[in-house]
Design an enzyme around this catalytic site. Structure first.
Site, short mmCIF file in Angstrom:
data_model
loop_
_atom_site.label_atom_id
_atom_site.label_comp_id
_atom_site.label_asym_id
_atom_site.label_seq_id
_atom_site.Cartn_x
_atom_site.Cartn_y
_atom_site.Cartn_z
N ASP A 264 0.85 -1.18 0.00
CA ASP A 264 0.00 0.00 0.00
C ASP A 264 0.89 1.24 0.00
OD1 ASP A 264 -2.80 1.20 2.03
OD2 ASP A 264 -1.86 1.94 0.21
C1 GLC Z 1 -3.73 4.58 -0.20
C2 GLC Z 1 -4.72 3.66 0.41
C3 GLC Z 1 -5.05 2.49 -0.46
C4 GLC Z 1 -5.04 2.89 -1.92
C5 GLC Z 1 -3.62 3.32 -2.27
C6 GLC Z 1 -3.48 3.74 -3.73
O1 GLC Z 1 -2.92 5.22 0.71
O2 GLC Z 1 -4.40 3.19 1.72
O3 GLC Z 1 -6.32 1.98 -0.03
O4 GLC Z 1 -5.45 1.81 -2.72
O5 GLC Z 1 -3.19 4.38 -1.45
O6 GLC Z 1 -4.22 4.90 -3.96
#
Ligand code: GLC
Length: 721
Positions: A264
């Site tokens: 993430d």
């Molecule tokens: C974020 C979120 C995640 C998301 C990712 C890409 O910080 O925690 O849920 O898919 O970034 O945008």
């Protein structure tokens, strides 16, 4: 049929020996830098930057996300498949959480439908629309179980229950993967963030992890999800993005997951902040060797790991395994054959029809009492008459932005039907509709109260639309208080004081504390954030064209001090007893919630009777079927969500008072009765035993069947060895 074909297609692609052989030969031709490049994922800002395009040309990028529109993805894909040395196509990701441009209810709202088919339908529609705009991979469904409404991301999941959460997870994976890859996130335990504080540490026992937080991920894996996203949080001190027990032992060795894991955002780099890596390179080594295949946004894999591989600090085999998972995924998606995946967008009318239907199904009727007093008492406040002046009041009444919710991708306010617009479209011609904003969502001004009070005084009924801004839930949006923000509560009190009957329509991304409203407002409707058709779906329910059937997927506390409060709690050694000072309770509030898990009212009423079990004794391999007669005892057709809970009365580990194990949506005409069968596969009554293994122990199981987690008919059966 389509679903099976789709899975068949994927299976055929994977099985093709030639395909497997070609991937092996491709891997053999890759340099170490090109291998690490496949593990590199970067965010664009709508379109790829020149630097990112050069990385593609150099074979140092396996995917991009936040590239919006086929006009922007196609040229970059063309660079990948015509100008790079090995011509490996790119993944194009995006957070299509509950819609691409046609925005559907937030997942917590959609879970209120207790209708996995509805969730599958919106996910399929969202994936179809996203695919038409160049996207081939979404970072959804978010399947984190959450018990703490202070946590903003409770809006993105399916609430507090692992059974409902698992069904919703599988349904959304099936829906998305009709057109694009899905990602089950955030693996795992993110919803246990301490005190509901975003990104906070967690303390999760292995038993709770396996019984509560992991099941929706397992359901997503069993549904064929292409990828998982590793979470930001630690799990009792071991960060999820550097946790071999999680992403190797459980995910691959126990579950046999053959897809890939993406981190993430910068969660790989954040292992340094967690204090389990002394450098970025060490953080990358820890994450990759734990089983995190793709490094989102931190560029550590591509920039820092080649030296560690060459110095044997990371075995080449580990790199090759990760690269093969990415290559197999691209092959499974058909990118080597059809890298541009040109797709037609679904008709907007079709998307909006789904949004309106699922929106209405997601609405939960929390309270609906008559307005009159004593003998003058009259019909319940709802449904409203379509004639007779109605005042529509509140900061969310004519708001077209907030109904999109906290994460609405390409959703636009201009596409949204506001509640005011929905009501105006619903009432009969000539009916007076008065509007007053009354207050802002979150400020201290009461200057608008007078106009709101005046409007209410001129109307037969006042509809107050109150709640949160969309960005008050979702990521990085934990709240330390759960009341109506700003002066909205005071606005509500001022309008109620006029004596005009009030309907409170809530628009929010989490359970709210509704102490005053619950005691003083005759009708309360929870609408969450319903997306582009919010106003029409809300009006369909308020005026009775649709009978509400939503049920709460998350407990509503009475007061903040009760949090965390959830239905599937254990009994303790001193269960709450109002007559016993020395029992598990508070001295100042009841231990019961304001509104329990599974609760929701209808414009009709339902009766339950004759609960019978197909057998009084059963083995683990058996199925016990509970049969209950449900009757529509009211005056209009309605849909009941018949819920079945089980309690394992005595086991080697203390078990919850209730666990949801089955439910059925049943539509009945007035006076109609129907025998409803709810099967219980005894093997599904497992828990994690003292030896840390799943087990179903012999003994007495109590079965509850009813309209919520707080009530129901009871029966028992014996599980025998
Ligand atoms: C974020 C979120 C995640 C998301 C990712 C890409 O910080 O925690 O849920 O898919 O970034 O945008």
């Amino acid at each position: 049929m389509l679903r099976m074909c789709n899975s068949l297609l994927f299976a055929v692609l994977l099985a093709t020996p030639m395909a497997a052989q070609s991937l092996d030969s491709l891997l053999a031709r890759m340099t170490l830098e090109e291998k690490l490049g496949q593990l590199n994922l970067l965010s664009a800002n709508g379109r790829a930057s020149p630097q990112q395009i050069q990385l593609v040309r150099d074979g140092k990028l396996g995917g991009l996300f936040n590239v919006i529109g086929a006009e922007n993805t196609t040229p970059v894909q063309r660079v990948a498949v015509t100008e790079s040395r090995l011509k490996i196509p790119l993944l194009f990701g995006l957070d299509v959480i509950h819609g691409y441009r046609a925005i559907f209810p937030i997942p917590l709202g959609e879970a209120s439908s207790f209708d996995p088919d509805a969730a599958e339908a919106t996910a399929r529609a969202a994936g179809q629309e996203a695919a038409a705009f160049g996207i081939n991979w979404t970072y959804a469904p978010m399947v984190d179980i959450a018990r703490d409404p202070r946590w903003g991301r409770i809006a993105e999941g399916s609430g507090e229950d692992p059974y409902l959460g698992s069904l919703m997870a599988a349904a959304r994976v099936r829906g998305f993967q009709q057109n694009i890859f899905a990602t089950a996130k955030h693996f795992a335990g993110y919803g246990a963030s301490e005190a509901g504080r975003e990104y906070a540490e967690t303390e999760i026992s292995e038993r709770t992890m396996r019984e509560l937080y992991l099941p929706p991920f397992k359901a997503a894996v069993d549904a064929g999800v292409a990828s998982l996203m590793s979470a930001f949080n630690d799990i009792s001190g071991v960060p999820a993005s550097g946790n071999a027990w999680l992403t190797d032992t459980v995910l691959r060795r126990e579950w046999g997951f053959s897809g890939f894991v993406v981190s993430d955002w910068t969660s790989v780099q954040e292992l340094v902040n967690h204090g389990i890596a002394g450098s970025q390179a060490e953080a990358g080594r820890r994450a990759l060797t734990a089983g995190v295949d793709m490094d989102m946004q931190s560029s550590i894999y591509v920039d820092s790991l080649a030296a560690l591989v060459r110095s044997n600090r990371i075995p080449m085999a580990v790199v090759d395994s990760a690269v093969m998972r990415i290559l197999r995924a691209k092959q499974r998606l058909g990118l080597f054959r059809d890298p541009y995946r040109a797709r037609a967008a679904p008709a907007n009318a079709e998307l909006r029809a789904i949004a309106r239907r699922v929106g209405a199904e997601s609405i939960v009727l929390l309270k609906n009492e008559p307005v009159g007093r004593g003998a003058a008492c009259c019909a319940p406040t709802l449904p409203l008459s379509k004639s007779g002046a109605v005042a529509v009041i509140g900061p969310l009444a004519d708001n077209k932005e907030e109904p999109l919710g906290p994460w609405h991708t390409q959703g636009r306010a201009e596409d949204v039907v506001s509640v005011l617009q929905g009501i105006k479209a619903k009432v009969t011609a000539g009916t007076q509709v008065l509007y007053a904003q009354g207050a802002a969502i979150e400020d201290t001004s009461t200057a608008g109260f007078a106009a709101a009070v005046a409007a209410a005084k001129q109307a037969k009924v006042a509809v107050l639309v109150l709640g949160e801004r969309g960005d008050m839930s979702g990521e990085a949006a934990s709240r330390s208080s759960l009341g109506l923000p700003g002066v909205q509560e005071q606005l509500l009190e001022a309008v109620v004081a006029t004596g005009t009957p009030v309907v409170l329509v809530l628009m929010n991304g989490r359970p709210l504390i509704l102490e005053w409203a619950s005691d003083h407002v005759p009708a309360i409707v929870e609408t969450w954030f319903l997306g582009v058709e919010a106003g029409n779906a809300t009006a369909d329910v308020l005026f009775g064209d649709l009978n509400p059937s939503g049920r709460l997927p998350i407990t509503f506390p009475r007061v903040l001090g009760q949090v965390p409060i959830y239905y599937n709690r254990r009994n303790t050694g001193r269960p709450a007893d109002v007559n016993n000072k020395y029992s598990s309770k508070y001295i100042d509030v009841p231990v019961t919630p304001r509104y329990p898990f599974g609760f929701g009212l209808s414009y009709t009423t339902f009766g339950y009777g004759n609960l019978k079990l197909s057998s009084a004794r059963a083995r683990v391999s058996d199925t016990v079927t509970a049969t209950v007669t449900v009757t529509n005892t009211g005056s209009r057709e309605g849909t009941e969500v018949v819920q079945l809970y089980v309690r394992d009365m005595v086991a080697s580990v203390s078990r919850p008072l209730r666990e949801l194990k089955a439910f059925r949506r049943v539509t009945l005409k007035p006076g109609e009765s129907r025998a409803i069968d709810l099967p219980i596969a005894v093997k599904d009554l497992w828990f994690i035993g003292l030896d840390r293994k799943p087990v179903v122990e012999p003994g007495t199981f109590r079965v509850y069947v009813g309209p919520s987690s707080a009530e129901g008919q009871e029966a028992t059966f014996e599980c025998i060895p």
